[in-house]
Enzyme design. Structure first.
Site, PDB file in Angstrom:
ATOM      1  N   ILE A  10       0.837  -1.278  -0.042  1.00 48.64           N
ATOM      2  CA  ILE A  10      -0.162  -0.107   0.010  1.00 48.64           C
ATOM      3  C   ILE A  10       0.664   1.398  -0.092  1.00 48.64           C
ATOM      4  CG2 ILE A  10      -0.271   0.066   2.485  1.00 48.64           C
ATOM      5  CD1 ILE A  10      -3.256   0.768   2.083  1.00 48.64           C
ATOM      6  N   THR A  11       2.195   1.142   0.473  1.00 49.38           N
ATOM      7  CA  THR A  11       2.903   2.448   0.504  1.00 49.38           C
ATOM      8  C   THR A  11       3.460   2.618  -0.824  1.00 49.38           C
ATOM      9  OG1 THR A  11       4.752   0.963   1.138  1.00 49.38           O
ATOM     10  CG2 THR A  11       3.497   2.169   2.919  1.00 49.38           C
ATOM     11  N   ASP A  57       4.612  -9.002   6.857  1.00 49.13           N
ATOM     12  CA  ASP A  57       5.536  -8.937   5.848  1.00 49.13           C
ATOM     13  C   ASP A  57       5.390 -10.123   4.941  1.00 49.13           C
ATOM     14  OD1 ASP A  57       8.148  -9.352   4.666  1.00 49.13           O
ATOM     15  OD2 ASP A  57       8.920  -7.901   6.184  1.00 49.13           O
ATOM     16  N   SER A 124       3.631  -8.834 -14.411  1.00 52.47           N
ATOM     17  CA  SER A 124       4.374  -7.928 -15.067  1.00 52.47           C
ATOM     18  C   SER A 124       4.719  -8.107 -16.792  1.00 52.47           C
ATOM     19  CB  SER A 124       5.655  -7.596 -14.405  1.00 52.47           C
ATOM     20  OG  SER A 124       6.617  -6.801 -15.120  1.00 52.47           O
ATOM     21  N   GLU A 126       7.456  -7.652 -17.660  1.00 50.94           N
ATOM     22  CA  GLU A 126       8.803  -8.048 -17.708  1.00 50.94           C
ATOM     23  C   GLU A 126       8.702  -9.474 -17.845  1.00 50.94           C
ATOM     24  OE1 GLU A 126      11.512  -5.991 -17.370  1.00 50.94           O
ATOM     25  OE2 GLU A 126      13.125  -7.116 -16.813  1.00 50.94           O
ATOM     26  N   TYR A 148      14.159 -10.769 -11.635  1.00 47.36           N
ATOM     27  CA  TYR A 148      12.665 -10.024 -11.242  1.00 47.36           C
ATOM     28  C   TYR A 148      11.582 -10.759 -12.230  1.00 47.36           C
ATOM     29  CZ  TYR A 148       8.849  -6.738 -11.282  1.00 47.36           C
ATOM     30  OH  TYR A 148       7.634  -6.220 -11.357  1.00 47.36           O
ATOM     31  N   LYS A 152       8.517 -13.021 -11.283  1.00 43.09           N
ATOM     32  CA  LYS A 152       7.052 -12.804 -11.725  1.00 43.09           C
ATOM     33  C   LYS A 152       6.362 -13.909 -12.545  1.00 43.09           C
ATOM     34  CE  LYS A 152       6.088  -8.692  -9.706  1.00 43.09           C
ATOM     35  NZ  LYS A 152       5.149  -8.129  -8.982  1.00 43.09           N
TER      36      LYS A 152
HETATM   37  P1  NAP Z   1       6.517  -0.024  -5.675  1.00 46.29           P
HETATM   38  O1  NAP Z   1       6.504   1.430  -5.673  1.00 46.29           O
HETATM   39  O2  NAP Z   1       8.156  -0.313  -5.641  1.00 46.29           O
HETATM   40  O3  NAP Z   1       5.928  -0.572  -4.331  1.00 46.29           O
HETATM   41  C1  NAP Z   1       6.352  -2.042  -3.721  1.00 46.29           C
HETATM   42  C2  NAP Z   1       5.589  -2.210  -2.520  1.00 46.29           C
HETATM   43  O4  NAP Z   1       5.944  -3.480  -1.877  1.00 46.29           O
HETATM   44  C3  NAP Z   1       6.022  -1.094  -1.346  1.00 46.29           C
HETATM   45  O5  NAP Z   1       4.668  -0.752  -0.673  1.00 46.29           O
HETATM   46  C4  NAP Z   1       6.951  -1.812  -0.426  1.00 46.29           C
HETATM   47  O6  NAP Z   1       6.827  -1.428   1.030  1.00 46.29           O
HETATM   48  C5  NAP Z   1       6.363  -3.326  -0.614  1.00 46.29           C
HETATM   49  N1  NAP Z   1       7.056  -4.380  -0.036  1.00 46.29           N
HETATM   50  C6  NAP Z   1       8.212  -4.674  -0.719  1.00 46.29           C
HETATM   51  N2  NAP Z   1       8.556  -5.980   0.087  1.00 46.29           N
HETATM   52  C7  NAP Z   1       7.807  -6.176   1.107  1.00 46.29           C
HETATM   53  C8  NAP Z   1       7.670  -7.316   1.757  1.00 46.29           C
HETATM   54  N3  NAP Z   1       8.522  -8.118   2.135  1.00 46.29           N
HETATM   55  N4  NAP Z   1       6.428  -7.230   2.678  1.00 46.29           N
HETATM   56  C9  NAP Z   1       5.850  -6.492   2.605  1.00 46.29           C
HETATM   57  N5  NAP Z   1       5.664  -5.218   1.641  1.00 46.29           N
HETATM   58  C10 NAP Z   1       6.655  -5.131   0.828  1.00 46.29           C
HETATM   59  O7  NAP Z   1       5.931  -0.809  -6.524  1.00 46.29           O
HETATM   60  P2  NAP Z   1       4.696  -0.288  -7.635  1.00 46.29           P
HETATM   61  O8  NAP Z   1       5.291   0.497  -8.940  1.00 46.29           O
HETATM   62  O9  NAP Z   1       3.586   0.218  -6.938  1.00 46.29           O
HETATM   63  O10 NAP Z   1       4.148  -1.690  -8.183  1.00 46.29           O
HETATM   64  C11 NAP Z   1       3.320  -2.580  -7.611  1.00 46.29           C
HETATM   65  C12 NAP Z   1       3.110  -3.938  -7.986  1.00 46.29           C
HETATM   66  O11 NAP Z   1       3.021  -4.135  -9.306  1.00 46.29           O
HETATM   67  C13 NAP Z   1       4.754  -4.660  -7.722  1.00 46.29           C
HETATM   68  O12 NAP Z   1       4.364  -5.997  -7.563  1.00 46.29           O
HETATM   69  C14 NAP Z   1       5.571  -4.371  -9.171  1.00 46.29           C
HETATM   70  O13 NAP Z   1       6.367  -5.542  -9.367  1.00 46.29           O
HETATM   71  C15 NAP Z   1       4.232  -4.721 -10.009  1.00 46.29           C
HETATM   72  N6  NAP Z   1       4.238  -3.914 -11.283  1.00 46.29           N
HETATM   73  C16 NAP Z   1       4.453  -2.689 -11.349  1.00 46.29           C
HETATM   74  C17 NAP Z   1       4.616  -2.031 -12.712  1.00 46.29           C
HETATM   75  C18 NAP Z   1       5.016  -0.572 -12.925  1.00 46.29           C
HETATM   76  O14 NAP Z   1       5.514  -0.362 -14.114  1.00 46.29           O
HETATM   77  N7  NAP Z   1       4.982   0.088 -11.773  1.00 46.29           N
HETATM   78  C19 NAP Z   1       4.465  -2.874 -13.840  1.00 46.29           C
HETATM   79  C20 NAP Z   1       4.083  -4.264 -13.461  1.00 46.29           C
HETATM   80  C21 NAP Z   1       3.792  -4.930 -12.636  1.00 46.29           C
HETATM   81  P3  NAP Z   1       7.940  -0.532   1.721  1.00 46.29           P
HETATM   82  O15 NAP Z   1       7.514   0.969   1.540  1.00 46.29           O
HETATM   83  O16 NAP Z   1       7.972  -0.909   2.958  1.00 46.29           O
HETATM   84  O17 NAP Z   1       9.168  -0.591   0.629  1.00 46.29           O
HETATM   85  O1  G4F Z   2      12.166   2.272 -15.489  1.00 46.73           O
HETATM   86  P1  G4F Z   2      12.833   1.187 -15.626  1.00 46.73           P
HETATM   87  O2  G4F Z   2      13.803   0.822 -14.402  1.00 46.73           O
HETATM   88  O3  G4F Z   2      11.684  -0.096 -15.608  1.00 46.73           O
HETATM   89  P2  G4F Z   2      11.793  -1.679 -16.152  1.00 46.73           P
HETATM   90  O4  G4F Z   2      13.026  -2.126 -16.103  1.00 46.73           O
HETATM   91  O5  G4F Z   2      11.025  -1.765 -17.405  1.00 46.73           O
HETATM   92  O6  G4F Z   2      10.691  -2.243 -14.904  1.00 46.73           O
HETATM   93  C1  G4F Z   2       9.535  -1.642 -14.585  1.00 46.73           C
HETATM   94  O7  G4F Z   2       8.559  -1.948 -15.371  1.00 46.73           O
HETATM   95  C2  G4F Z   2       8.197  -3.385 -15.382  1.00 46.73           C
HETATM   96  C3  G4F Z   2       7.063  -3.745 -16.120  1.00 46.73           C
HETATM   97  O8  G4F Z   2       7.441  -4.216 -17.617  1.00 46.73           O
HETATM   98  C4  G4F Z   2       7.859  -3.647 -13.825  1.00 46.73           C
HETATM   99  F1  G4F Z   2       7.149  -4.801 -13.623  1.00 46.73           F
HETATM  100  C5  G4F Z   2       8.898  -3.269 -12.827  1.00 46.73           C
HETATM  101  O9  G4F Z   2       8.613  -3.530 -11.469  1.00 46.73           O
HETATM  102  C6  G4F Z   2       9.421  -1.978 -13.137  1.00 46.73           C
HETATM  103  O10 G4F Z   2       8.383  -1.066 -12.741  1.00 46.73           O
HETATM  104  O11 G4F Z   2      13.711   0.777 -16.982  1.00 46.73           O
HETATM  105  C7  G4F Z   2      12.870   0.791 -18.151  1.00 46.73           C
HETATM  106  C8  G4F Z   2      13.937   1.151 -19.258  1.00 46.73           C
HETATM  107  C9  G4F Z   2      15.278  -0.260 -19.197  1.00 46.73           C
HETATM  108  O12 G4F Z   2      15.055  -0.731 -20.530  1.00 46.73           O
HETATM  109  C10 G4F Z   2      16.366   0.374 -18.970  1.00 46.73           C
HETATM  110  O13 G4F Z   2      17.471  -0.209 -19.232  1.00 46.73           O
HETATM  111  O14 G4F Z   2      14.973   2.132 -19.318  1.00 46.73           O
HETATM  112  C11 G4F Z   2      16.270   1.913 -19.550  1.00 46.73           C
HETATM  113  N1  G4F Z   2      17.345   2.782 -18.976  1.00 46.73           N
HETATM  114  C12 G4F Z   2      18.188   3.602 -19.462  1.00 46.73           C
HETATM  115  N2  G4F Z   2      18.680   4.264 -18.430  1.00 46.73           N
HETATM  116  C13 G4F Z   2      17.455   3.037 -17.292  1.00 46.73           C
HETATM  117  C14 G4F Z   2      18.093   3.892 -17.456  1.00 46.73           C
HETATM  118  N3  G4F Z   2      16.488   2.674 -16.256  1.00 46.73           N
HETATM  119  C15 G4F Z   2      16.818   3.173 -15.284  1.00 46.73           C
HETATM  120  N4  G4F Z   2      16.108   2.589 -14.057  1.00 46.73           N
HETATM  121  N5  G4F Z   2      17.953   4.046 -15.049  1.00 46.73           N
HETATM  122  C16 G4F Z   2      18.591   4.472 -15.840  1.00 46.73           C
HETATM  123  O15 G4F Z   2      19.365   5.470 -15.874  1.00 46.73           O
END
Ligand code: NAP
Ligand code: G4F
Length: 322
Positions: A10-11, A57, A124, A126, A148, A152
């Site tokens: 939730i955070t 957790d 995801s 990914e 990762y 997933k």
């Molecule tokens: P995020 O901002 O990194 O949030 C992750 C959350 O997981 C935080 O609240 C974190 O808590 C909690 N967490 C991590 N480890 C934990 C543990 N051991 N026990 C309890 N809580 C824990 O991620 P998000 O971008 O909101 O994404 C949400 C979900 O969607 C994730 O599962 C991510 O992998 C997935 N997802 C994201 C994207 C994207 O583009 N954003 C795309 C596809 C899938 P703390 O605050 O304590 O660290």
């Molecule tokens: O923003 P990114 O770190 O996201 P990435 O690796 O696509 O993963 C995110 O999306 C996934 C869904 O497909 C989620 F499941 C996952 O939890 C996360 O939210 O990187 C995006 C792209 C990559 O190709 C990376 O190589 O950006 C490229 N990139 C280039 N320069 C960079 C940078 N990424 C990061 N983080 N930092 C750089 O300086």
């Protein structure tokens, strides 16, 4: 009677937007938070008096069962994970514990407390990794390219397996990258928009980046949480791709962000090999046709609107701090 939802993670970015959505629909919202020496509730600070937080957790089975017993939810959204791809190489085992096995622990808690609870798994794009089809659909085979992504894939299939084995209402939402002003600062979109704002305000003079050629299908997190909720309102559980259907390079992201602040990106961006990954996902583009047809879901925010929103927000935040 109002519905009850429990959100792990939730955070995080998505947790905060999903909480806002569920509260607006009249839900009673419970959130799982893990114990830390300092609280990091920034994204949900404005919601604190309207939700109930429970300490648990993903590593601790008993704490998850207790959390579900306390909340007695109708719906569980499992958003918690180690979600940053580069960290999954430096902490591969931990990523497996949180992001893969953690899903089984939440599913086991659902089975133990009330198998009628509806369960959402945050899967995801990914998982598609070295993509085997363009665009990627629900049926596209997975080929993950990071620990990762591998974790997933486990989370996805254990969700499908528990649905088929125990008849749970368990769904896997395969969400493509989604971003917002609340995105963590290490992810590429936020790193760029924060970097642009710092350069504009004279707080930095360069932005160090990795691979500018990677392509992503980027949407707005506020739009995507609605798809999560819709998946749990259907008559039958199923899996859905959630995406915009458009792809852009990291360089395009950089161009749009610098342009918004009236800056020439080529003067500031430096390629730094530290940000190049051991294995890259070169191209992601999702096909959201099923989500459109069955959930009636469509993304509302364009790529340009999203980047502008994030640059404007970072400029306002840093200006206020100045
Ligand atoms: P995020 O901002 O990194 O949030 C992750 C959350 O997981 C935080 O609240 C974190 O808590 C909690 N967490 C991590 N480890 C934990 C543990 N051991 N026990 C309890 N809580 C824990 O991620 P998000 O971008 O909101 O994404 C949400 C979900 O969607 C994730 O599962 C991510 O992998 C997935 N997802 C994201 C994207 C994207 O583009 N954003 C795309 C596809 C899938 P703390 O605050 O304590 O660290
Ligand atoms: O923003 P990114 O770190 O996201 P990435 O690796 O696509 O993963 C995110 O999306 C996934 C869904 O497909 C989620 F499941 C996952 O939890 C996360 O939210 O990187 C995006 C792209 C990559 O190709 C990376 O190589 O950006 C490229 N990139 C280039 N320069 C960079 C940078 N990424 C990061 N983080 N930092 C750089 O300086």
């Amino acid at each position: 009677m109002s519905k009850r939802a429990l959100i792990t993670g939730i955070t995080g970015q998505d947790g905060s937007y999903l909480t806002e959505l569920l509260l607006s629909k009249g839900y009673e919202v419970f959130g799982v938070v893990r114990r830390s020496s300092t609280e990091s509730y920034e994204r949900i600070e404005h919601l604190r008096d309207r939700i109930q937080l429970i300490q648990a957790d993903l590593l601790d089975q008993y704490s998850l069962i207790k959390a579900l017993e306390t909340a007695q939810p109708d719906e569980v959204y499992n958003l918690a994970a180690q979600s940053f791809v580069p960290t999954s190489w430096s902490q591969a085992v931990l990523t497996g514990e949180f992001t893969a096995l953690g899903v089984t622990k939440v599913l086991e808690a659902v089975r133990a407390v009330d198998p009628k609870i509806r369960f959402y798994q945050a899967s995801s794009s990914e998982m598609y990794g070295k993509v085997l089809e363009v665009p990627q659909r629900e049926e596209t085979p997975f080929y993950p390219r990071s620990p990762y992504g591998v974790a997933k894939v486990y989370g996805h299939f254990i969700t499908v397996n528990y649905r088929e084995s125990y008849n749970l209402f368990a769904v896997s939402g395969i969400l493509f990258n989604h971003e917002s002003p609340r995105r963590g600062l290490e992810f590429v979109t936020r790193k760029v928009t924060d970097g642009v704002a710092k350069i504009k305000l004279g707080l930095a003079n360069e932005l160090r980046m990795g691979n500018l050629d990677a392509k992503r299908d980027w949407g707005f997190a506020g739009d995507y949480v609605e798809a999560m909720w819709l998946m749990l309102q259907q008559d039958a559980p199923d899996d859905y791709v959630v995406a915009t259907g458009e792809t852009h390079t990291v360089q395009e992201l950089v161009e749009v962000a610098f342009e918004r602040a009236g800056l020439d990106w080529q003067k500031y961006v430096v390629i730094d090999p530290r940000f190049i990954r051991p294995a890259e996902v070169d191209l992601l583009i999702g096909d959201p046709a099923k989500a459109k047809a069955k959930l009636g879901w469509t993304p509302k925010t364009s790529f340009k609107e999203l980047v502008h929103m994030m640059v404007d927000s970072d400029l306002a935040r840093l200006e206020a701090r100045k």
